[in-house]
Design an enzyme around this catalytic site. Sequence first.
Site, PDB file in Angstrom:
ATOM      1  N   GLY A  62       0.816  -1.136  -0.134  1.00 38.14           N
ATOM      2  CA  GLY A  62       0.115   0.012  -0.077  1.00 38.14           C
ATOM      3  C   GLY A  62       0.908   1.101   0.000  1.00 38.14           C
TER       4      GLY A  62
ATOM      5  N   PRO B 269      13.959 -16.337  -2.037  1.00 35.65           N
ATOM      6  CG  PRO B 269      13.416 -15.954   0.140  1.00 35.65           C
ATOM      7  CD  PRO B 269      14.586 -15.926  -0.888  1.00 35.65           C
TER       8      PRO B 269
ATOM      9  N   GLY C  19     -14.479   4.443  19.027  1.00 37.31           N
ATOM     10  CA  GLY C  19     -14.432   2.837  19.218  1.00 37.31           C
ATOM     11  C   GLY C  19     -15.953   2.509  19.423  1.00 37.31           C
TER      12      GLY C  19
ATOM     13  CB  CYS D 123     -16.209   9.079  17.173  1.00 38.25           C
ATOM     14  SG  CYS D 123     -17.613   8.195  16.797  1.00 38.25           S
TER      15      CYS D 123
ATOM     16  NE  ARG E 297     -24.623   0.537  14.491  1.00 38.63           N
ATOM     17  CZ  ARG E 297     -25.045   0.136  13.432  1.00 38.63           C
ATOM     18  NH1 ARG E 297     -26.156   0.642  12.761  1.00 38.63           N
ATOM     19  NH2 ARG E 297     -24.495  -0.845  12.688  1.00 38.63           N
TER      20      ARG E 297
ATOM     21  CG  HIS F 111     -14.166   9.347  12.903  1.00 41.17           C
ATOM     22  ND1 HIS F 111     -13.530   8.683  13.706  1.00 41.17           N
ATOM     23  CD2 HIS F 111     -15.534   9.080  13.072  1.00 41.17           C
ATOM     24  CE1 HIS F 111     -14.348   7.988  14.292  1.00 41.17           C
ATOM     25  NE2 HIS F 111     -15.599   8.009  13.944  1.00 41.17           N
TER      26      HIS F 111
ATOM     27  CD  GLU G 110     -10.078   9.714  13.051  1.00 43.67           C
ATOM     28  OE1 GLU G 110     -10.858   8.807  13.469  1.00 43.67           O
ATOM     29  OE2 GLU G 110     -10.437  11.019  13.099  1.00 43.67           O
TER      30      GLU G 110
END
Length: 534
Positions: free
Chosen positions: A19, A192, A355, A382, A462, A507, A509
Amino acid sequence: MSVKYIFVTGGVVSGLGKGITAASLGRLLKARGVHVTIQKFDPYINVDPGTMSPYQHGEVFVTEDGAETDLDLGHYERFIDENLSKNSNITTGKIYWSVISKERKGDYLGGTVQVIPHITNEIKDRIYRVGKSERTDVVITEIGGTVGDIESLPFLESIRQVSNEVGRENVMYIHVTLVPYLGISGELKTKPTQHSVKELRSIGIQPDVIVCRTEKYLSQDMKEKLSLFCNVPEGAVVQNLDAEVLYEVPLMLEKEGLAKIVCKRLGLECKEPDLDEWEEMVRRQKNPKSSVTIGLVGKYVELHDAYLSVAESLRHGGIGNDVEVDIRWVNSEEIENGEVNSFLQGVDGILVPGGFGDRGIEGKINAITFARENKIPFFGICLGMQMAVVEFARNVAGLHDANSSEFGETPYPVIDLMPEQREVDEMGGTMRLGVYPCKINENTLIKGIFEDELIYERHRHRYEFNNEFRDTFIKNGMTLSGLSPSGKLVETIELKDHPWFVGVQFHPEFKSRPNKPHPLFKDFVRAAYEYKTK
């Protein structure tokens, strides 16, 4: 000019940084005036990572349009400084869901539905869709997993077919692999990588570039050996050493000539790269004038990737203030019994991130009390904001048994389920997701940080502030500084008698960039430095 397609695969082991490689290449091409978009295919059968444990998957990154996606999309957005969409993260679950839905509708005219061609056609459609829907010259697609995994085979077959359909001149394959160093013999080992490329070639894909992740420099002899056995030009064996700071990787790959190889191979009209801003940003990160310590209080802190965007945004705020941000990871469960001081003594700021679930909640509340009473800069995101509301209700407003209704019965549900969520039965993709506006009130700390009256931020929740208790909170000294344009949803809170105490339901971030720190993170770090030096 035809859309060009670059596919990034990985070999030997997972977690090599495919990534980061894809994102770095995107930054280098953008610096040359090329319009780039990036997507990732994940081979797991979950429709998206929204219901997966952070311990297994790390954070869930939310896009502007409300997609719950892999954390690599956060890297993509931070590196190329572009907002991605739901088309940028596709899972095996999404592919099969779509194919099965079409079969149920009769779209396949009674035919036998098979991996080839139906699954592979669906995968290719998702690749082409990004190229058509975005204004782009190049689509970079990362294939999750490792070559040789059974789960990745349909994706690899699909990207093999793409070269036949759009022309080999419009497709490029980059293989990221490990060249391990054996300390006992003092040698780098290429075997490898040779076997990984052999596996890739056995399914019809010849890599054009091999990016070698290594902790030691590759010698010229080593590059020649890999070139010979892997059937790539010598100049297309690119080393990718461990970097001192994450955002240095594009500059390291630029020195290796990766972008030049890509531009030449795909016939792209590339101007001279403009990396001045990026180089200056990296220089500032590597040469801070001071440092601050931020206590990050959460329940998944054993796996730092669970809070990846928060940690990166803190570092962005540090870059914007020329200070290094040292993160002290604090497990909220360990401070539930009041042992806060020993864990948070000496921090310059406290952040409680988002969370779900009640595990460790009381520890977060204890940390918030510590920040409020000791006038330490506090930032709640949050769930962090929601727990700041609960803490204030219990310890300032006199609502001693206050809590969120998420955690059970309470006489004072100061945080409650959103009305539109009450009839929702399914968990996946059903929260308030994506970008929503927030109207900021005058004469508030938040207004001074943003300056704009209306901001747009990403959400994933929520539960919300219970409006039945608004007057109680305002009367006791809490400022509801940001609301939804309708005035119904409390988006931000702050305290009048505290130098920097901010909670946000959104959020931030997810919108921070290393070269453009989010205003809240930048000002939070500024406040932490001011607290340290007062």
